[in-house]
Every structure is written in structure tokens, then in C-alpha cells.
Motif scaffolding. Structure first.
Motif, PDB file in Angstrom:
ATOM      1  N   THR A 169      -8.041  -5.642   5.671  1.00  0.00           N
ATOM      2  CA  THR A 169      -9.108  -4.740   6.337  1.00  0.00           C
ATOM      3  C   THR A 169      -8.501  -3.324   6.346  1.00  0.00           C
ATOM      4  O   THR A 169      -7.541  -3.016   7.256  1.00  0.00           O
ATOM      5  CB  THR A 169      -9.871  -5.096   7.698  1.00  0.00           C
ATOM      6  N   VAL A 170      -9.201  -2.419   6.108  1.00  0.00           N
ATOM      7  CA  VAL A 170      -8.941  -0.832   6.315  1.00  0.00           C
ATOM      8  C   VAL A 170      -9.903  -0.168   7.028  1.00  0.00           C
ATOM      9  O   VAL A 170     -10.941  -0.139   6.585  1.00  0.00           O
ATOM     10  CB  VAL A 170      -8.526  -0.045   4.975  1.00  0.00           C
ATOM     11  N   THR A 171      -9.710   0.569   8.130  1.00  0.00           N
ATOM     12  CA  THR A 171     -10.489   1.212   9.204  1.00  0.00           C
ATOM     13  C   THR A 171      -9.976   2.836   9.167  1.00  0.00           C
ATOM     14  O   THR A 171      -8.997   2.945   9.531  1.00  0.00           O
ATOM     15  CB  THR A 171     -10.435   0.786  10.348  1.00  0.00           C
ATOM     16  N   SER A 218     -15.029   0.884   8.363  1.00  0.00           N
ATOM     17  CA  SER A 218     -14.036  -0.233   7.874  1.00  0.00           C
ATOM     18  C   SER A 218     -14.453  -0.980   6.422  1.00  0.00           C
ATOM     19  O   SER A 218     -15.738  -0.819   5.968  1.00  0.00           O
ATOM     20  CB  SER A 218     -13.939  -1.418   8.917  1.00  0.00           C
ATOM     21  N   LEU A 233      -3.920   5.103   0.236  1.00  0.00           N
ATOM     22  CA  LEU A 233      -4.443   5.547   1.202  1.00  0.00           C
ATOM     23  C   LEU A 233      -4.179   7.020   1.249  1.00  0.00           C
ATOM     24  O   LEU A 233      -2.970   7.115   1.131  1.00  0.00           O
ATOM     25  CB  LEU A 233      -4.129   5.141   2.492  1.00  0.00           C
ATOM     26  N   THR A 235       0.816   5.396   0.925  1.00  0.00           N
ATOM     27  CA  THR A 235       0.259   6.609   1.573  1.00  0.00           C
ATOM     28  C   THR A 235       0.698   7.755   1.345  1.00  0.00           C
ATOM     29  O   THR A 235       1.558   8.054   0.917  1.00  0.00           O
ATOM     30  CB  THR A 235       0.719   6.195   3.419  1.00  0.00           C
ATOM     31  N   THR A 270      -1.038  -5.465  12.426  1.00  0.00           N
ATOM     32  CA  THR A 270      -1.828  -4.135  12.367  1.00  0.00           C
ATOM     33  C   THR A 270      -0.821  -2.978  12.213  1.00  0.00           C
ATOM     34  O   THR A 270      -0.010  -2.957  13.013  1.00  0.00           O
ATOM     35  CB  THR A 270      -2.532  -4.159  13.683  1.00  0.00           C
ATOM     36  N   PHE A 291      -5.723   5.983   9.217  1.00  0.00           N
ATOM     37  CA  PHE A 291      -6.030   4.621   8.648  1.00  0.00           C
ATOM     38  C   PHE A 291      -5.313   3.575   9.767  1.00  0.00           C
ATOM     39  O   PHE A 291      -4.278   3.549   9.836  1.00  0.00           O
ATOM     40  CB  PHE A 291      -5.757   4.333   7.449  1.00  0.00           C
ATOM     41  N   VAL A 311      -4.631  -0.498   9.251  1.00  0.00           N
ATOM     42  CA  VAL A 311      -4.575  -1.492   8.089  1.00  0.00           C
ATOM     43  C   VAL A 311      -4.445  -2.653   8.857  1.00  0.00           C
ATOM     44  O   VAL A 311      -3.408  -2.936   9.825  1.00  0.00           O
ATOM     45  CB  VAL A 311      -3.427  -1.266   7.110  1.00  0.00           C
ATOM     46  N   GLN A 312      -5.016  -3.887   8.358  1.00  0.00           N
ATOM     47  CA  GLN A 312      -5.082  -5.008   9.260  1.00  0.00           C
ATOM     48  C   GLN A 312      -4.851  -6.056   8.271  1.00  0.00           C
ATOM     49  O   GLN A 312      -5.697  -6.105   7.130  1.00  0.00           O
ATOM     50  CB  GLN A 312      -6.313  -5.348  10.306  1.00  0.00           C
ATOM     51  N   LEU A 367       0.940  -1.288  -0.041  1.00  0.00           N
ATOM     52  CA  LEU A 367       0.114   0.153  -0.071  1.00  0.00           C
ATOM     53  C   LEU A 367       0.943   1.356  -0.050  1.00  0.00           C
ATOM     54  O   LEU A 367       2.052   1.218   0.445  1.00  0.00           O
ATOM     55  CB  LEU A 367      -0.669   0.199   1.234  1.00  0.00           C
ATOM     56  N   TYR A 376      -1.005   1.509  12.137  1.00  0.00           N
ATOM     57  CA  TYR A 376      -1.760   2.621  12.222  1.00  0.00           C
ATOM     58  C   TYR A 376      -0.821   3.705  11.658  1.00  0.00           C
ATOM     59  O   TYR A 376       0.302   3.987  11.947  1.00  0.00           O
ATOM     60  CB  TYR A 376      -1.982   3.009  13.932  1.00  0.00           C
TER      61      TYR A 376
END
Length: 273
Positions: free
Chosen positions: A137-139, A106, A56, A26, A160, A152, A154-155, A24, A162
Motif C-alpha cells: 500500500t502506498v499513501t 492510497s 515513486l 524513489t 512502514t 509517500f 509505503v506499507q 521500489l 515514510y
């Protein structure tokens, strides 16, 4: 063997996160403008990026959302999860898979064509066929900046991360520890940026505040970002005021969160967590 968790610093808050065999990006920033300088090298250009599984974007400021430069990225179908004001900008730049995430919302990413880690488990190597993109999973996490922002979590692959964008330290971030009790990697801004024309209004958390956040979250590893930025010789005197020394965070975090390993990484450097 599980895929490693790793982060590579491109520049500023532009980072490559490898998690569960996926990559990913950012807050893309790949150019410079008057009063906007990374203050450090940009490790590589858009054409040199690896194949991305997602992008992201925390907010629409140029130094976090350089869509004019990033528009040259070869895959316009790369999934983009962004703060709401970024959606139309990204679409105008030619990107087709753009979605806004709102605080505490999420999403599980679907399989991205042409990349390893397909949903049928037949990835070609980066994930070893053992990790599926829809398992990522992105929250979105609440944030506060001069403009609307989300950060964000990300898991994936049992790990995990942050990514704290360039938010201020706000009370809502205390909820992170309860919602995500085990954070492997914290990527945190530290320069305490202030705007001189706005009576020295602070818009980014300081090194000491970043250390406080580290003490709340107790990540295994913490990496500072958003510290080298310069608005130029004139701008630094008249427009912005900031702490450009990441070691101030290193020292504060070692006191506030002694169980966390704190690492400063240079542009182009890859850290395996």
C-alpha cells in the motif's frame, strides 16, 4: 523468514527501498546538468538497477524526476506512482503504468508481470512466495516545496516507510503520527535549501526541522538524504544556499528523538533496518 526492510542510497533523494521482498525506486536522478550536481557519486546507472516493482516520484524537478535518463530503464510497464504534474512527463518518456496520487489517497499495487511475489504466491525467490504485490500500500502525504509535491508512506510485510521527498516541515505532517503510529524507517531531507534570488526563500526543511519531524513520528530508524546537492561553484554563491553536512541532522535528531536510530549512508550503501 520475513523479507528484510532495507534502503540503498543511489544519490541525493534517489533511493532503493526493499520492503516485503519488493523493490521500489524513489525520485530517480542519474545524470548531471549545469547548476545541478548530486555533490556525491551516483552509485550506479539505470542499466544497473535491479528489477523494480514500483517507482515513486514526489515532484517534477529534474533532480527528483530525471525521466530523460530513466527512460532507458528496461521495463516500461513498471508501476509509477507520482505527483500529478509528473504523469504526462512519464508517459512521454514511454512509461505505460503511471498514476497520480493525491494527498491522503492510497492505492494497493497490482501484481507486476515478470517479478517475484506474484498474486498467486508463486514468486521465484525475492519474496519467497509469501508476499503479494497487491499487499503493498502506498499513501500520498501532503507536502510543500517550490512546486507541487507529494510525499509517500509505503506499507507492506508488516513494515512502514515514510519517504519525505524534499518537502518543508508543514503542519499537515503532524497528522502522520496519528494515521501511521508505527513507522519503521524515515527517509528525510535535511539541507534547508534556500534560493538566493528569491530573497533566500526556504524550499526544503532544515536539519533542525527534520529533527522536529523525527520527534513527531518516532521512527525506529531515520536516514537523511537531500544534503550533498550543489548548484556548482557559481550557483552555490549566487543561486542556492544549503547545509551540506548531514551530521547537523544527526546531532539534532539525537536530542529531539533519542529513541530513534539515526544513520547516514553513502551512495551504494545498503542499510538493513
Amino acid at each position: 523468514m520475513d523479507a528484510p526492510l532495507a534502503v540503498t542510497r543511489v544519490t541525493h533523494s534517489c533511493l532503493l527501498i526493499e520492503i516485503g521482498g519488493l523493490t521500489l525506486l524513489t525520485d530517480p536522478w542519474f545524470s548531471e546538468r549545469t547548476a545541478y550536481h548530486p555533490g556525491e557519486p551516483i552509485a550506479f546507472g539505470v542499466a544497473d538497477l535491479p528489477d523494480l516493482d514500483a517507482v515513486l516520484i514526489s515532484h517534477h524537478h529534474y533532480d527528483h524526476c530525471d525521466l530523460e535518463a530513466f527512460a532507458s530503464y528496461r521495463d516500461k510497464d513498471v508501476p509509477m506512482l507520482v505527483a500529478a504534474p509528473v504523469v504526462e512527463r512519464a508517459r512521454r518518456a514511454g512509461f505505460r503504468e503511471v498514476r497520480a496520487l493525491y494527498p491522503w489517497e492510497s492505492t494497493r499495487l497490482g501484481a507486476h508481470a515478470g517479478r517475484a511475489g506474484r498474486t498467486d504466491g508463486t514468486g521465484d525467490g525475492a519474496s519467497g512466495g509469501s508476499f503479494r504485490l497487491e499487499d503493498l500500500t502506498v499513501t500520498a502525504v501532503p507536502a510543500r516545496h517550490k512546486v507541487y509535491e507529494v510525499t509517500f508512506v509505503v506499507q507492506g510485510g508488516g513494515q512502514t516507510v515514510y519517504f519525505a521527498g524534499d518537502t518543508l516541515l508543514v503542519p499537515e505532517l503532524q497528522e502522520l503520527a496519528g494515521r501511521f503510529p508505527h513507522i519503521d524507517l524515515l527517509l528525510v531531507p535535511t539541507n534547508g535549501l534556500r534560493l538566493r534570488p528569491l530573497f533566500n526563500r526556504q524550499v526544503v526543511m532544515s536539519a533542525q526541522e527534520a529533527a522536529t519531524l523525527t520527534s513527531w513520528l518516532r521512527p525506529r530508524v531515520a536516514v537523511p538524504h537531500h544534503y550533498a546537492y550543489s548548484s556548482g561553484p557559481v550557483g552555490d554563491r549566487l543561486i542556492t544556499k544549503a547545509d551540506r553536512d548531514p551530521q547537523n541532522y544527526v546531532r539534532a535528531a539525537r536530542v529531539a528523538a533519542p529513541g530513534t536510530e539515526v544513520r547516514v549512508i553513502a551512495p551504494g550503501e545498503r542499510l538493513t533496518v
